[in-house]
Design a protein around this motif. Structure first.
Motif, mmCIF file in Angstrom:
data_model
loop_
_atom_site.group_PDB
_atom_site.id
_atom_site.type_symbol
_atom_site.label_atom_id
_atom_site.label_comp_id
_atom_site.label_asym_id
_atom_site.label_seq_id
_atom_site.Cartn_x
_atom_site.Cartn_y
_atom_site.Cartn_z
ATOM 1 N N LYS A 127 0.830 -1.212 0.000
ATOM 2 C CA LYS A 127 0.000 0.000 0.000
ATOM 3 C C LYS A 127 0.863 1.260 0.000
ATOM 4 N N LEU A 128 1.935 1.262 0.819
ATOM 5 C CA LEU A 128 2.819 2.429 0.875
ATOM 6 C C LEU A 128 3.556 2.642 -0.450
ATOM 7 N N ILE A 129 3.953 1.552 -1.082
ATOM 8 C CA ILE A 129 4.649 1.658 -2.365
ATOM 9 C C ILE A 129 3.714 2.219 -3.426
ATOM 10 N N GLU A 130 2.497 1.704 -3.480
ATOM 11 C CA GLU A 130 1.541 2.176 -4.488
ATOM 12 C C GLU A 130 1.158 3.633 -4.279
ATOM 13 N N GLN A 131 1.217 4.116 -3.041
ATOM 14 C CA GLN A 131 0.891 5.515 -2.765
ATOM 15 C C GLN A 131 2.060 6.448 -3.058
ATOM 16 N N GLY A 132 3.249 5.899 -3.320
ATOM 17 C CA GLY A 132 4.389 6.727 -3.708
ATOM 18 C C GLY A 132 5.237 7.207 -2.558
ATOM 19 N N HIS A 133 5.296 6.485 -1.457
ATOM 20 C CA HIS A 133 6.087 6.896 -0.303
ATOM 21 C C HIS A 133 7.520 6.367 -0.334
ATOM 22 N N VAL A 134 7.843 5.483 -1.272
ATOM 23 C CA VAL A 134 9.133 4.794 -1.246
ATOM 24 C C VAL A 134 9.931 5.136 -2.494
ATOM 25 N N ARG A 135 11.236 5.269 -2.303
ATOM 26 C CA ARG A 135 12.127 5.471 -3.436
ATOM 27 C C ARG A 135 13.282 4.488 -3.343
ATOM 28 N N VAL A 136 13.812 4.152 -4.499
ATOM 29 C CA VAL A 136 15.009 3.324 -4.585
ATOM 30 C C VAL A 136 16.038 4.164 -5.303
ATOM 31 N N GLY A 137 17.058 4.592 -4.558
ATOM 32 C CA GLY A 137 18.020 5.543 -5.102
ATOM 33 C C GLY A 137 17.326 6.885 -5.240
ATOM 34 N N PRO A 138 17.463 7.556 -6.367
ATOM 35 C CA PRO A 138 16.794 8.849 -6.530
ATOM 36 C C PRO A 138 15.386 8.755 -7.116
ATOM 37 N N HIS A 139 14.947 7.554 -7.506
ATOM 38 C CA HIS A 139 13.690 7.411 -8.234
ATOM 39 C C HIS A 139 12.568 6.867 -7.345
ATOM 40 N N CYS A 140 11.393 7.448 -7.513
ATOM 41 C CA CYS A 140 10.203 6.967 -6.814
ATOM 42 C C CYS A 140 9.718 5.692 -7.502
ATOM 43 N N VAL A 141 9.398 4.675 -6.702
ATOM 44 C CA VAL A 141 8.933 3.403 -7.238
ATOM 45 C C VAL A 141 7.506 3.190 -6.759
ATOM 46 N N THR A 142 6.606 2.942 -7.703
ATOM 47 C CA THR A 142 5.204 2.694 -7.353
ATOM 48 C C THR A 142 4.760 1.278 -7.707
ATOM 49 N N PRO A 144 5.034 -2.563 -6.641
ATOM 50 C CA PRO A 144 5.514 -3.458 -5.583
ATOM 51 C C PRO A 144 6.237 -4.688 -6.116
ATOM 52 N N ALA A 145 6.146 -4.967 -7.420
ATOM 53 C CA ALA A 145 6.828 -6.111 -8.014
ATOM 54 C C ALA A 145 8.262 -5.780 -8.425
ATOM 55 N N PHE A 146 8.732 -4.599 -8.101
ATOM 56 C CA PHE A 146 10.088 -4.171 -8.435
ATOM 57 C C PHE A 146 11.078 -5.061 -7.693
ATOM 58 N N LEU A 147 12.013 -5.687 -8.426
ATOM 59 C CA LEU A 147 12.983 -6.583 -7.808
ATOM 60 C C LEU A 147 14.202 -5.802 -7.336
ATOM 61 N N ILE A 148 14.610 -6.072 -6.105
ATOM 62 C CA ILE A 148 15.719 -5.373 -5.465
ATOM 63 C C ILE A 148 16.924 -6.296 -5.400
ATOM 64 N N THR A 149 18.056 -5.840 -5.922
ATOM 65 C CA THR A 149 19.288 -6.613 -5.814
ATOM 66 C C THR A 149 19.921 -6.355 -4.451
ATOM 67 N N ARG A 150 20.974 -7.099 -4.147
ATOM 68 C CA ARG A 150 21.645 -6.909 -2.847
ATOM 69 C C ARG A 150 22.258 -5.513 -2.737
ATOM 70 N N LYS A 151 22.792 -4.992 -3.836
ATOM 71 C CA LYS A 151 23.403 -3.658 -3.810
ATOM 72 C C LYS A 151 22.347 -2.560 -3.641
ATOM 73 N N MET A 152 21.152 -2.787 -4.173
ATOM 74 C CA MET A 152 20.105 -1.775 -4.116
ATOM 75 C C MET A 152 19.417 -1.726 -2.757
#
Length: 181
Positions: A127-142, A144-152
């Motif tokens: 829910k928080l991701i879909e509402q736009g509260h989270v970013r990965v690096g400088p980019h906002c991610v909306t 929730p299926a976005f895959l995160i590597t160990r470095k990210m």
């Protein structure tokens, strides 16, 4: 409700509306529920990726052990699987055969947020991701299926304008007046 016509009764005898072949997989529904996968297409894509990984590792295991091509490709594949987080450690080709859909789902952004203690449940994280509260690096991610590597993993944070970020900073007594601008 009106009485069914003869041809409608015949059709209903042939079709079982309660048990579809595609949704009769208990393991699939358990994984989808556990990791809060809302689109079945995502699960199917993960399953295809895992199938390809298994297929390549099986074909590589057929090659002789002293073959340079086998060593190079298997090293590349193992490095990629550990960087993505599908494998815990570099276990070799037999470790690639143990990768399943759940190991891919554990690298989704919502699950990583729960592991980083940014959210209590996966559902809340989605829910928080879909509402736009989270970013990965400088980019906002909306997504929730976005895959995160160990470095990210280190770069998953709250958006600068997010109310949740301000609440967390206020709770930790780290809120700066300059951040409110």
């Amino acid at each position: 409700m009106r009485e069914l016509k003869n041809h409608e009764k015949k059709l209903l005898r042939k079709v079982d509306l309660l048990h579809w072949k595609s949704t009769d997989n208990i393991h699939e529904t358990q994984v989808m529920r556990r990791y809060h996968i809302t689109k079945r297409d995502d699960y199917v894509k993960y399953n295809k990726i895992i199938g390809m990984i298994h297929k390549v590792s099986e074909r590589l295991s057929i090659l002789p052990l002293d073959d340079t091509f086998r060593r190079e490709i298997s090293d590349q594949m193992i490095n990629k699987m550990t960087e993505m987080g599908f494998l815990g450690t570099k276990k070799g080709l037999p470790g690639c055969k143990n990768i399943n859909v759940a190991s891919v789902c554990r690298r989704r952004l919502a699950v990583v947020m729960v592991r980083l203690k940014m959210s209590e449940t996966v559902k809340q994280a989605v829910k928080l991701i879909e509402q736009g509260h989270v970013r990965v690096g400088p980019h906002c991610v909306t997504d929730p299926a976005f895959l995160i590597t160990r470095k990210m993993e280190d770069h998953v944070t709250w958006m600068d304008q997010s109310k949740i970020r301000k609440k967390v900073l206020m709770y930790n007594d780290k809120l700066d007046d300059y951040d409110l601008l």
